[in-house]
Write a protein that holds these residues in place. Structure first.
Motif, PDB file in Angstrom:
ATOM      1  N   LYS A   1       0.820  -1.223   0.000  1.00 46.84           N
ATOM      2  CA  LYS A   1       0.000   0.000   0.000  1.00 46.84           C
ATOM      3  C   LYS A   1       0.850   1.268   0.000  1.00 46.84           C
ATOM      4  O   LYS A   1       0.324   2.372   0.091  1.00 46.84           O
ATOM      5  CB  LYS A   1      -0.948   0.011   1.206  1.00 46.84           C
ATOM      6  N   ASN A   2       2.177   1.096  -0.091  1.00 50.52           N
ATOM      7  CA  ASN A   2       3.109   2.229  -0.094  1.00 50.52           C
ATOM      8  C   ASN A   2       2.948   3.099   1.154  1.00 50.52           C
ATOM      9  O   ASN A   2       3.008   4.323   1.095  1.00 50.52           O
ATOM     10  CB  ASN A   2       2.951   3.048  -1.383  1.00 50.52           C
ATOM     11  N   ILE A   3       2.703   2.437   2.276  1.00 52.65           N
ATOM     12  CA  ILE A   3       2.600   3.133   3.553  1.00 52.65           C
ATOM     13  C   ILE A   3       4.017   3.182   4.116  1.00 52.65           C
ATOM     14  O   ILE A   3       4.516   2.207   4.653  1.00 52.65           O
ATOM     15  CB  ILE A   3       1.612   2.421   4.495  1.00 52.65           C
ATOM     16  N   ASP A   4       4.654   4.341   3.925  1.00 52.44           N
ATOM     17  CA  ASP A   4       6.072   4.477   4.227  1.00 52.44           C
ATOM     18  C   ASP A   4       6.307   5.260   5.520  1.00 52.44           C
ATOM     19  O   ASP A   4       5.362   5.683   6.191  1.00 52.44           O
ATOM     20  CB  ASP A   4       6.793   5.139   3.051  1.00 52.44           C
ATOM     21  N   GLU A   5       7.574   5.451   5.840  1.00 55.61           N
ATOM     22  CA  GLU A   5       7.963   6.154   7.066  1.00 55.61           C
ATOM     23  C   GLU A   5       7.357   7.556   7.127  1.00 55.61           C
ATOM     24  O   GLU A   5       6.844   7.972   8.171  1.00 55.61           O
ATOM     25  CB  GLU A   5       9.492   6.233   7.139  1.00 55.61           C
ATOM     26  N   GLU A   6       7.395   8.269   6.026  1.00 57.76           N
ATOM     27  CA  GLU A   6       6.858   9.638   5.998  1.00 57.76           C
ATOM     28  C   GLU A   6       5.375   9.651   6.363  1.00 57.76           C
ATOM     29  O   GLU A   6       4.924  10.464   7.171  1.00 57.76           O
ATOM     30  CB  GLU A   6       7.067  10.246   4.605  1.00 57.76           C
ATOM     31  N   PHE A   7       4.605   8.735   5.771  1.00 56.14           N
ATOM     32  CA  PHE A   7       3.168   8.656   6.051  1.00 56.14           C
ATOM     33  C   PHE A   7       2.921   8.303   7.521  1.00 56.14           C
ATOM     34  O   PHE A   7       2.105   8.939   8.185  1.00 56.14           O
ATOM     35  CB  PHE A   7       2.503   7.618   5.136  1.00 56.14           C
TER      36      PHE A   7
END
Length: 168
Positions: free
Chosen positions: A108-114
């Motif tokens: 889901k491209n849930i990365d550190e920034e998010f």
């Protein structure tokens, strides 16, 4: 325009992007799927599917959090980057132990920034709530008990969802 297609809401000058909305929804969706199964989404409640209702709730939550964050900043509340880094460190340690969740976040491209953005928002909401409680005197247990003692608790349930297993 193409830019407006990527915006689900504008809260004062801050935008809530379709990407952030989709990431937030996918986290909620994953929980519902685990709890109730994937068939739950087409169930209707008051003429709306559960999918429509949950998407509306996610959007309302994002708007409310953004409004509270803006108000918290106006009140001079600050969130320390070190606090966010520490929270993220704990989160990523847990994530490393859960391959299924880690894979989900990657898909889901849930990365550190998010994740850090969500943590910051959560901290602002908590700080705001604490400040409001203190200013209203609700941090004083005696005063709080006095205020609520004459309020009868009433709960109304309109729909109760029950998962029924499939017959073999």
């Amino acid at each position: 325009t193409g830019v407006e297609k990527n915006i689900v809401a504008k809260v004062n000058e801050e935008i809530i992007s379709k990407e952030d909305f989709n990431k937030n929804f996918s986290i909620v969706e994953r929980s519902y799927n685990k709890w109730y199964g994937e068939d739950i989404w087409s169930q209707e409640i008051d003429g709306k599917t559960l999918l429509q209702i949950v998407k509306e709730q996610v959007l309302e939550k994002l708007i409310t959090e953004e409004l509270i964050t803006q108000e918290a900043k106006k009140m001079g509340l600050k969130i320390d980057n070190e606090q966010i880094d520490e929270m993220y460190k704990g989160f990523s340690e847990q994530l490393e132990k859960d391959e299924e969740l880690k894979k989900f976040y990657e898909e889901k491209n849930i990365d550190e920034e998010f994740v850090k953005k969500q943590m910051r928002m959560e901290l602002y909401v908590n700080e705001f709530r604490n400040r409001v409680f203190v200013e209203a005197g609700l941090d004083d247990e005696e005063k709080l008990n006095e205020l609520v003692k004459n309020y009868p608790a009433e709960v109304k349930a309109k729909h109760i969802l029950v998962k029924i297993g499939r017959a073999s």
